[in-house]
Design an enzyme around this catalytic site. Sequence first.
Site, PDB file in Angstrom:
ATOM      1  N   GLU A  52       0.971  -1.578   0.324  1.00  0.00           N
ATOM      2  CA  GLU A  52      -0.065  -0.254  -0.145  1.00  0.00           C
ATOM      3  C   GLU A  52       0.932   1.213  -0.115  1.00  0.00           C
ATOM      4  OE1 GLU A  52      -0.445  -3.088   1.544  1.00  0.00           O
ATOM      5  OE2 GLU A  52      -2.685  -3.195   1.678  1.00  0.00           O
ATOM      6  N   PHE A 114     -11.637  -8.104  12.692  1.00  0.00           N
ATOM      7  CA  PHE A 114     -10.964  -8.133  12.609  1.00  0.00           C
ATOM      8  C   PHE A 114     -10.446  -6.896  11.123  1.00  0.00           C
ATOM      9  CE2 PHE A 114      -9.283  -9.880   8.082  1.00  0.00           C
ATOM     10  CZ  PHE A 114      -7.706 -10.298   8.413  1.00  0.00           C
ATOM     11  N   GLN A 115      -9.375  -6.757  11.396  1.00  0.00           N
ATOM     12  CA  GLN A 115      -8.508  -5.526  10.493  1.00  0.00           C
ATOM     13  C   GLN A 115      -8.756  -4.425   9.987  1.00  0.00           C
ATOM     14  OE1 GLN A 115      -8.236  -6.498   6.235  1.00  0.00           O
ATOM     15  NE2 GLN A 115      -6.305  -7.773   6.996  1.00  0.00           N
ATOM     16  N   LYS A 164     -17.732  -1.751   5.464  1.00  0.00           N
ATOM     17  CA  LYS A 164     -18.154  -2.167   4.565  1.00  0.00           C
ATOM     18  C   LYS A 164     -19.808  -2.252   4.127  1.00  0.00           C
ATOM     19  CE  LYS A 164     -17.399  -6.964   2.587  1.00  0.00           C
ATOM     20  NZ  LYS A 164     -16.358  -7.905   2.717  1.00  0.00           N
ATOM     21  N   MET A 481      24.258   8.698   2.546  1.00  0.00           N
ATOM     22  CA  MET A 481      24.127   9.896   3.192  1.00  0.00           C
ATOM     23  C   MET A 481      24.692   9.050   4.673  1.00  0.00           C
ATOM     24  SD  MET A 481      24.177  12.679   2.514  1.00  0.00           S
ATOM     25  CE  MET A 481      23.116  13.659   1.285  1.00  0.00           C
TER      26      MET A 481
END
Lengths: 583, 186
Positions: A52, A114-115, A164, A481
């Site tokens: 993502e 969940f999630q 949802k 760096m």
Amino acid sequence: MTREMTGAKMVVQALKDQGVDTVFGYPGGAVLPIYDEIFQQNDIRHILVRHEQGAVHAAEGYARSTGKPGVALVTSGPGATNAVTGLTDALLDSIPIVVLTGQVPTFMIGSDAFQEADTVGITRPCTKHNWLVKETDKLASTIHEAFHVATAGRPGPVLIDIPKDVQFANGEYQGPKPSASHYHPTVKGDMQEITELVAAMETAKKPVFYTGGGVINSGPAASQLLRELVEATGFPITSTLMGLGAYPASGDNWIGMLGMHGLYEANMAMHDCDLMINIGARFDDRITGRIDAFSPDSKKAHIDIDPSSINKVIRVDIPIVGDVAHVLEDILKVWKSRGRKTDSANVAQWQAQISDWRKVNCLAFTQEGKTIKPQHALARLEELTKDHDRYITTEVGQHQMWAAQYLGFEDPNRFMTSGGLGTMGYGFPASIGVQMAHPDALVINVAGEASWLMNMQEMGTATQYRLPVKQFILNNERLGMVRQWQELLHGERYSHSWSEALPDFVKLAEAFGAKGILCSDPADLDDAIMEMINHDGPVIFDCLVAKHENCFPMIPSGKAHNEMLLGEAETQGVIDSKGSVLV
Amino acid sequence: MSALHIKKGATRHSAYNLRPNFSDVQERHTIAVLVENEPGVLARVIGLFSGRGYNIESLTVAEVDHTGHLSRITIVTTGTPQVIEQIKAQLGRIVSVHDVHDLTVEGPSVERELAMLKVVGDGEKRVEALRLADIFRANVVDSTLTSFVFEITGAPDKIDAFADLMRPLGLAEIARTGVAALLRGD
């Protein structure tokens, strides 16, 4: 126009009505209804990323290279938390993106489902604005408002969290209504302040334009007006990393990038000027160096669309709140109506002084022996690609600064880099977003091997969609760096700044079905670069470069613009204990 | 320092006072913020203060316009003039914020706070508490044989003074609402 449809269908319809042609995303349980709608249409192309974070950076690359908002679609919980780095990156660099996240159904919110994650809570400080939509009837209008907020005023990332059940339910679809929002930031500058700036320009002996990403965000008209103003006045112009390309690198008045790794002539001009005209930049700490020694004798004007940028770091004498294009147009109008005056004799003398500084030739390097210097690699890349329809992205680190120094940008929206947040792993997914927006262009991600590995999974995306992005990796087997700072600040104790287990990048490319090119000999470099350019497909170019090269010029932490280090000989003990706490 | 009144949607910007005042003196300002009454709006304002390291001395919030979905947040904060200007500008750029008023510079304004104090004691102390409450025009809203709950309204320093006097007399608990403020005049 109202029509009844499901929330999921509304999302797709609203994106179409906003002119979206590409969405970068990754499916999951909480966004399945939206993915089902995406499956059943052909107007919007969905690009399946491999993480993502990659979706959000790709959307950023798309946005920066087109000026249109980029769109990402991810699922709830881990999908949303993986998007956080990209959102913060877009916030710091003022990039308009719209991120849609799935959420657990409304009746399960707060139950540690969940999630489930508190997405609007987590992303509140890293978005310009965000919404949790609990009613399907409000979904379409919220999406339209989100596009307005992302692009109006100072652009930035916005996020819409969609449970949802809201996606499944039916509701009334609302088309875009431009007047619906109360959010309409000021775009026109105050004429009194503008007139004061013009008066200062007429008498300035040592003026300098200091431009930033705001010019590019303001659109192509702003770059055009800037060029007109610079040519008409003959004032020298420097730019931040984010503003490169607004004024062409080949322009007569261009004095190069300024800041920590900016050019000697640009930083000296900033230090010694008597009138500094900041256009769409924000006096970032990479630019100012030591604040109390920053351009001590200049009158400072600051044009910015965000009032909170003004006087945040540096006190200015002429504050102008407004959109760069609008303000530049008014400056030109007023300046012309007052007779196009400048103190040309003194400005010519000032240009001569800058030419003397330029003779220091601060970017000079000597390519000798059998090892490729990173500067040489970029100088050759510039020479061999500058006539192409070219877009450059970068990762973060030494290679990023060298890219800014050695590549010339002639137009805005051609250089995509993570400036404010400094996100390693930005460049590769961003190059995918750029290539999607410009399928026929030559898109090159100038990378370091360490940054590149942070989002290397996107090779899958590049090969799946046959995106011919060129990954030009300056491989020094170091976190360059970090290594440079450890050398200068931490007694050459190189704590964890190298990898002992780098992959074989050619084999890696082949494993993903792409082309890999290894180059370690300066004599082979041009041919290898040409091979990369001419290959019709994604390429990983593993350019083995000198391992201990430092990036100069450098304004050390806690020092002023006129205390630059130009080379290795000057680096001993330059940073005191006060400077060493700065990053 | 002149008034800063950020009116979003204005076509001219001269409402902003952006001329710098870089004194190091800490000033106390009362800022009224008119916000969209929507979930999370208070978190946006508080998050701004904590994220950028600004002080909150007092904060009150309640809906003030039901049909217009507007709430009014009154914040008392301290900082140098530069920090105060930053706070107002940062508040102004929150999308849900409609208006920012600095009552301290737009003033004069009236500030009021309500407090309830529970004082536990008996004998002479109890009588003295009641006598002082009368002087401060505090009302008794609850009483037992060994305690009072006083209700007092006033400027914050008046409440401070009353609380200081109640402390040796058995002050057990105090609840304060924080400051609500309005500009004087029309």
